[in-house]
Design an enzyme around this catalytic site. Structure first.
Site, PDB file in Angstrom:
ATOM      1  N   GLU A  58      -2.048  -9.017   4.186  1.00 32.67           N
ATOM      2  CA  GLU A  58      -1.971  -9.494   5.566  1.00 32.67           C
ATOM      3  C   GLU A  58      -3.334  -9.633   6.235  1.00 32.67           C
ATOM      4  O   GLU A  58      -3.457 -10.307   7.263  1.00 32.67           O
ATOM      5  CB  GLU A  58      -1.061  -8.584   6.404  1.00 32.67           C
ATOM      6  CG  GLU A  58      -1.599  -7.192   6.697  1.00 32.67           C
ATOM      7  CD  GLU A  58      -1.309  -6.158   5.619  1.00 32.67           C
ATOM      8  OE1 GLU A  58      -1.302  -4.963   5.932  1.00 32.67           O
ATOM      9  OE2 GLU A  58      -1.110  -6.548   4.450  1.00 32.67           O
ATOM     10  N   HIS A  61      -3.751  -5.034   0.658  1.00 36.39           N
ATOM     11  CA  HIS A  61      -3.231  -5.556   1.929  1.00 36.39           C
ATOM     12  C   HIS A  61      -3.353  -7.082   1.971  1.00 36.39           C
ATOM     13  O   HIS A  61      -4.426  -7.622   2.250  1.00 36.39           O
ATOM     14  CB  HIS A  61      -3.995  -4.946   3.114  1.00 36.39           C
ATOM     15  CG  HIS A  61      -3.664  -3.519   3.364  1.00 36.39           C
ATOM     16  ND1 HIS A  61      -2.603  -3.121   4.153  1.00 36.39           N
ATOM     17  CD2 HIS A  61      -4.252  -2.381   2.919  1.00 36.39           C
ATOM     18  CE1 HIS A  61      -2.559  -1.801   4.185  1.00 36.39           C
ATOM     19  NE2 HIS A  61      -3.535  -1.321   3.442  1.00 36.39           N
ATOM     20  N   CYS A 120       0.834  -1.207   0.000  1.00 37.82           N
ATOM     21  CA  CYS A 120       0.000   0.000   0.000  1.00 37.82           C
ATOM     22  C   CYS A 120       0.872   1.260   0.000  1.00 37.82           C
ATOM     23  O   CYS A 120       1.492   1.585  -1.004  1.00 37.82           O
ATOM     24  CB  CYS A 120      -0.970  -0.043   1.177  1.00 37.82           C
ATOM     25  SG  CYS A 120      -2.330   1.160   1.045  1.00 37.82           S
ATOM     26  N   SER A 162       0.454 -13.962  38.699  1.00 41.81           N
ATOM     27  CA  SER A 162      -0.989 -13.744  38.827  1.00 41.81           C
ATOM     28  C   SER A 162      -1.792 -15.001  38.537  1.00 41.81           C
ATOM     29  O   SER A 162      -2.960 -15.091  38.896  1.00 41.81           O
ATOM     30  CB  SER A 162      -1.430 -12.644  37.857  1.00 41.81           C
ATOM     31  OG  SER A 162      -1.308 -13.092  36.520  1.00 41.81           O
ATOM     32  N   GLY A 163      -1.159 -15.955  37.858  1.00 40.15           N
ATOM     33  CA  GLY A 163      -1.897 -17.138  37.434  1.00 40.15           C
ATOM     34  C   GLY A 163      -2.360 -17.027  36.000  1.00 40.15           C
ATOM     35  O   GLY A 163      -2.854 -17.991  35.418  1.00 40.15           O
ATOM     36  N   GLY A 164      -2.199 -15.837  35.397  1.00 38.82           N
ATOM     37  CA  GLY A 164      -2.542 -15.636  34.000  1.00 38.82           C
ATOM     38  C   GLY A 164      -1.484 -16.241  33.094  1.00 38.82           C
ATOM     39  O   GLY A 164      -0.434 -16.694  33.545  1.00 38.82           O
ATOM     40  N   VAL A 165      -1.744 -16.214  31.791  1.00 41.13           N
ATOM     41  CA  VAL A 165      -0.862 -16.858  30.820  1.00 41.13           C
ATOM     42  C   VAL A 165       0.536 -16.244  30.845  1.00 41.13           C
ATOM     43  O   VAL A 165       1.543 -16.952  30.973  1.00 41.13           O
ATOM     44  CB  VAL A 165      -1.451 -16.751  29.392  1.00 41.13           C
ATOM     45  CG1 VAL A 165      -0.508 -17.399  28.379  1.00 41.13           C
ATOM     46  CG2 VAL A 165      -2.817 -17.394  29.334  1.00 41.13           C
ATOM     47  N   ASP A 166       0.615 -14.912  30.717  1.00 43.31           N
ATOM     48  CA  ASP A 166       1.913 -14.249  30.553  1.00 43.31           C
ATOM     49  C   ASP A 166       2.820 -14.442  31.765  1.00 43.31           C
ATOM     50  O   ASP A 166       3.990 -14.823  31.628  1.00 43.31           O
ATOM     51  CB  ASP A 166       1.720 -12.754  30.276  1.00 43.31           C
ATOM     52  CG  ASP A 166       0.853 -12.507  29.055  1.00 43.31           C
ATOM     53  OD1 ASP A 166       0.746 -13.407  28.212  1.00 43.31           O
ATOM     54  OD2 ASP A 166       0.261 -11.417  28.951  1.00 43.31           O
ATOM     55  N   SER A 167       2.298 -14.165  32.963  1.00 38.81           N
ATOM     56  CA  SER A 167       3.144 -14.291  34.158  1.00 38.81           C
ATOM     57  C   SER A 167       3.509 -15.744  34.433  1.00 38.81           C
ATOM     58  O   SER A 167       4.603 -16.040  34.922  1.00 38.81           O
ATOM     59  CB  SER A 167       2.451 -13.671  35.381  1.00 38.81           C
ATOM     60  OG  SER A 167       1.345 -14.436  35.796  1.00 38.81           O
ATOM     61  N   SER A 168       2.618 -16.669  34.094  1.00 34.34           N
ATOM     62  CA  SER A 168       2.905 -18.102  34.288  1.00 34.34           C
ATOM     63  C   SER A 168       4.035 -18.564  33.374  1.00 34.34           C
ATOM     64  O   SER A 168       4.940 -19.287  33.806  1.00 34.34           O
ATOM     65  CB  SER A 168       1.647 -18.939  34.020  1.00 34.34           C
ATOM     66  OG  SER A 168       0.626 -18.636  34.954  1.00 34.34           O
TER      67      SER A 168
END
Length: 520
Positions: free
Chosen positions: A178, A176, A86, A230-236
């Site tokens: 993508e 585009h 583009c 925290s138990g979330g995905v990222d911190s785990s």
């Protein structure tokens, strides 16, 4: 982090397109490392090693806004293939001697692309009739080709929709590829990466794991690290990755605010302390949070109270660990891009993300952010590679303030219990019906409204429960998930029959925009 310096990569030069992150994700899906950099950050000192190809993104500017568009022509002398998308297509044409003007007829939305000549870029892209449906979004157009270029495809209103200089391996496309709207758009990008740049796959969860573990070891050395779990995905994933790298030199601090999902604290302790033998400090602060939130109804006040109190508690326990030098955070690549710290594009939305620049100044710790080059889907794959359970790795996003922002109005212990139970029933039903992994995010909320109901021969006057389930690719935009009537009736009946305090269930069908995913 220096793992990006050791891989042959596609460098994406960002001109402020809303789709730039999507380009990077598409390339990584092919197993090739990609990296985004602002057009303003390209200079004579840019490291040119390991660049296998360059993609110039779209953008909201026009090529004649010279004060805003900084394009360094020496890129054309780097001797690497270049694909302009583009606005990037227009930049290539203008800088190499072509002409770009405001289009007589703008193209926004679907357009029919017709093949005029064969190209390695369009191998297996067109249908048998030599056409394809593509997604356009432009008000300017190339009106004269640069020297050495030829036309590969056109639309009814854009006669230079795909152009190429095959000897120099320079390509420009006006649409585009993508976005999902362009039929077989990934084939264009795949052809550029493998047929033209001739790159070989180098980016897999297994490779990522090895590179990231080595990277953490180099950065941290023999120092100690603390991590807010925290138990979330990222911190785990961060906790498990760093533990694999430095073992007992990592200490995780898990603060139970009382606003977590039902039994979440039990799962976190069981997984990280008992299964993985990670140093874990568990702080049960739910009564403290509840006292501080008493009679607070304003959502911004709730967020500030929860955020400030969390940091205060985290600092208190962090100080008890001697000789700590690093704080681990689950910052992701989109966090950095949205916070303007990667691309620096003048059109990037600036938002203060909770992980970016969120280090309390008093702590004076260095940051270690091993996920800072990864997208969310890559983090999930890495988590599975690290032997985390699917229950943790594939779980839906959960807000930092927890259930507090799914409970408009005053927060009470009774309301928290009601909401935890309702949410638990909803989530378990999604899993039982094999719907959970088809949904980006789902939750129950408790509205500050009581309504009259009838149970048996008795009148009830109880709360209203709102259910929300949305589909999304990145959380920036979202649509509601369409459940069938039988499922909704099943969930509604189960919530009302099992939870004292709710006598009415409603389903939120609002998309984002105009609404947000969370209620507050």
């Amino acid at each position: 982090m220096d793992l990006n310096n050791n891989l042959n990569k596609i460098l994406i030069i960002d001109f402020g397109s809303q789709f730039t992150q999507l380009i990077a994700r598409r390339i990584r899906e092919f197993g090739i490392y990609s990296e985004i950099i602002s057009h303003k950050k390209i200079n004579a000192n840019t490291n040119k090693t390991h660049i296998g190809g360059i993609i110039l993104s779209g953008g909201p500017l026009n090529v004649y806004q010279s004060k805003k568009v900084k394009f360094r022509k020496e890129i054309f002398k780097w001797n690497v293939p270049i694909l302009g998308i583009c606005f990037g297509h227009q930049v290539i044409s203008k800088e190499l001697g072509g002409r770009v003007k405001q289009a007589k007829q703008r193209e926004f939305g679907f357009a029919k692309l017709k093949s005029l000549s064969k190209s390695r870029l369009t191998k297996n892209f067109f249908n048998k009739k030599g056409s394809n449906s593509v997604w356009m979004s432009h008000a300017d157009e190339v009106t004269k080709l640069a020297k050495g270029f030829k036309v590969i495809a056109k639309t009814e209103t854009s006669k230079f929709s795909i152009v190429e200089n095959s000897s120099k391996k320079f390509y420009g496309i006006q649409f585009h590829p993508e976005v999902t709207h362009t039929e077989k758009g990934k084939i264009i990008l795949r052809n550029f990466v493998f047929e033209i740049c001739m790159l070989k796959k180098n980016w897999s969860p297994s490779n990522q794991k090895k590179l990231l573990i080595e990277d953490v070891k180099k950065i941290v050395g023999n120092s100690k690290v603390i991590c807010a779990l925290s138990g979330g995905v990222d911190s785990s994933v961060v906790a498990k990755l760093i533990h694999n790298a430095i073992g007992r030199k990592l200490t995780c601090i898990f603060v139970n605010t009382g606003l977590l999902r039902k039994n979440e604290e039990i799962q976190v302790i069981k997984t990280f302390r008992k299964k993985f033998k990670i140093n874990l400090i568990y702080v049960n602060a739910k009564n403290l949070f509840l006292r501080n939130l008493k009679k607070v109804e304003d959502p911004e006040k709730k967020r500030k109270i929860i955020g400030n109190l969390f940091i205060k508690i985290f600092e208190k326990y962090a100080k008890k660990i001697r000789n700590v030098k690093y704080l681990a955070q689950g910052t992701l690549y989109p966090d950095l891009i949205e916070s303007k710290s990667v691309t620096g594009s003048q059109t990037s939305k600036i938002k203060s993300h909770h992980n970016v620049g969120g280090l309390p100044k008093k702590m004076k710790l260095k940051l270690v952010e091993p996920l800072r080059l990864l997208f969310k889907d890559e983090v999930r794959k890495l988590g599975l590679e690290l032997k985390l359970s699917k229950e943790i790795v594939l779980r839906h996003p959960f807000p930092g303030p927890g259930l507090a922002i799914r409970m408009p109005g005053e927060i009470t212990q009774q309301k928290i219990k009601i909401l935890k139970d309702a949410d638990d029933i909803f989530i378990k039903a999604l899993k039982d019906y094999d719907l959970y992994n088809k949904i980006w995010q789902a939750y129950a909320a408790l509205l500050p409204v009581k309504t009259v109901g009838v149970m048996g021969d008795n009148r009830t006057y109880e709360y209203m429960c709102l259910l929300r389930a949305i589909t999304s690719e990145d959380g920036m935009t979202a649509d509601t998930f369409n459940f069938n009537k039988d499922f909704m009736q099943f969930v509604s009946n189960k919530i009302i029959n099992n939870i004292k305090g709710i006598n009415r269930v409603v389903y939120d069908i609002t998309s984002k925009p105009p609404s947000t995913i969370e209620l507050e």
